[in-house]
Design a protein around this motif. Structure first.
Motif, PDB file in Angstrom:
ATOM      1  N   GLY A   1       0.818  -1.203   0.000  1.00 18.11           N
ATOM      2  CA  GLY A   1       0.000   0.000   0.000  1.00 18.11           C
ATOM      3  C   GLY A   1       0.856   1.260   0.000  1.00 18.11           C
ATOM      4  O   GLY A   1       0.581   2.218  -0.722  1.00 18.11           O
TER       5      GLY A   1
ATOM      6  N   TRP B   1      -4.277  -2.513   3.275  1.00 21.18           N
ATOM      7  CA  TRP B   1      -3.737  -1.848   2.088  1.00 21.18           C
ATOM      8  C   TRP B   1      -4.257  -0.415   1.995  1.00 21.18           C
ATOM      9  O   TRP B   1      -3.490   0.514   1.737  1.00 21.18           O
ATOM     10  N   ARG B   2      -5.551  -0.241   2.223  1.00 23.52           N
ATOM     11  CA  ARG B   2      -6.165   1.083   2.097  1.00 23.52           C
ATOM     12  C   ARG B   2      -5.569   2.059   3.105  1.00 23.52           C
ATOM     13  O   ARG B   2      -5.261   3.200   2.757  1.00 23.52           O
ATOM     14  N   GLN B   3      -5.391   1.617   4.343  1.00 19.42           N
ATOM     15  CA  GLN B   3      -4.832   2.500   5.363  1.00 19.42           C
ATOM     16  C   GLN B   3      -3.443   2.997   4.979  1.00 19.42           C
ATOM     17  O   GLN B   3      -3.153   4.195   5.050  1.00 19.42           O
TER      18      GLN B   3
ATOM     19  N   VAL C   1      -3.558   5.312   1.729  1.00 20.99           N
ATOM     20  CA  VAL C   1      -4.103   6.653   1.984  1.00 20.99           C
ATOM     21  C   VAL C   1      -3.126   7.474   2.822  1.00 20.99           C
ATOM     22  O   VAL C   1      -2.904   8.660   2.551  1.00 20.99           O
TER      23      VAL C   1
END
Length: 211
Positions: free
Chosen positions: A44, A116-118, A121
């Motif tokens: 990520g 992954w998103r954390q 972002v």
């Protein structure tokens, strides 16, 4: 670009990776839970760097960083997100130390997407990551060649170095988990990560618009 220039860039890029920052503590908080989660968090982060690299190559990052308003909005949103992640980590540490922790029953793929998103972002919202591609990387670009291609090429090298670094980092954190025991390692790293992320978020919020 000469081989000497590329080697010098690699040295600067590696220094940036080994210096503790938001990415460190985001990846750490996940890697202590499982090696797979740590890898997903690292992916990520690297995906976020690809966004910064592309934005720098096409000139968008320079425009954002040159605008005091855009920079301020980006840094405040990024700071708020880091503080949010830090508070979550501290709450996780409190929960882990105060009760018998049972893992969530969410499907593994859903949890990993959240990991992954954390990390993605958190990296994308960090203007200091964008600054590396706008202010540092161009110093290694030759004006006699295709500037955009050189930026992309150096960016790819940077991301590749990051993959190697995060492999070692995740292994080290997972080793710490083995030595300390799963729950204790989670509590310690969540406390460290939570405190660091809140502090980094506060520092980012206070960063002047003209860096």
């Amino acid at each position: 670009m000469s081989p000497e220039t590329v080697l010098a860039f690699c040295g600067i890029a590696l220094l940036a990776y080994v210096t503790p920052g938001p990415d460190w503590f985001v990846v750490m908080s996940h890697a202590v839970r499982s090696r797979r989660a740590g890898w997903v968090a690292a992916i990520g982060v690297q995906c976020g760097l690809l966004v910064h690299m592309t934005a720098a190559a096409i000139g968008v990052a320079a425009i954002v960083l040159a605008s005091a308003t855009a920079f301020t909005v980006l840094k405040l949103v990024g700071a708020a997100y880091l503080v949010y992640l830090g508070v979550r980590a501290l709450l996780n540490a409190r929960s882990s130390s105060g009760s018998s922790v049972t893992e969530t029953q969410e499907p593994a793929d859903v949890r990993l997407f959240g990991v992954w998103r954390q990390s993605f972002v958190a990296n994308v919202l960090n203007p200091k990551a964008a600054l590396f591609f706008v202010a540092v990387l161009p110093q290694f670009v030759s004006t006699g060649g295709a500037v955009t291609l050189q930026i992309l090429g150096l960016g790819v090298i940077d991301v590749a170095l990051g993959v190697a670094w995060w492999a070692l980092f995740v292994f080290g954190v997972h080793r710490l988990r083995t030595l300390m025991g799963g729950r204790r390692a989670r509590v310690v790293t969540d406390r460290i990560s939570g405190t660091a992320l809140i502090g980094l978020g506060g520092g980012l919020a206070l960063t002047p618009a003209k860096m």
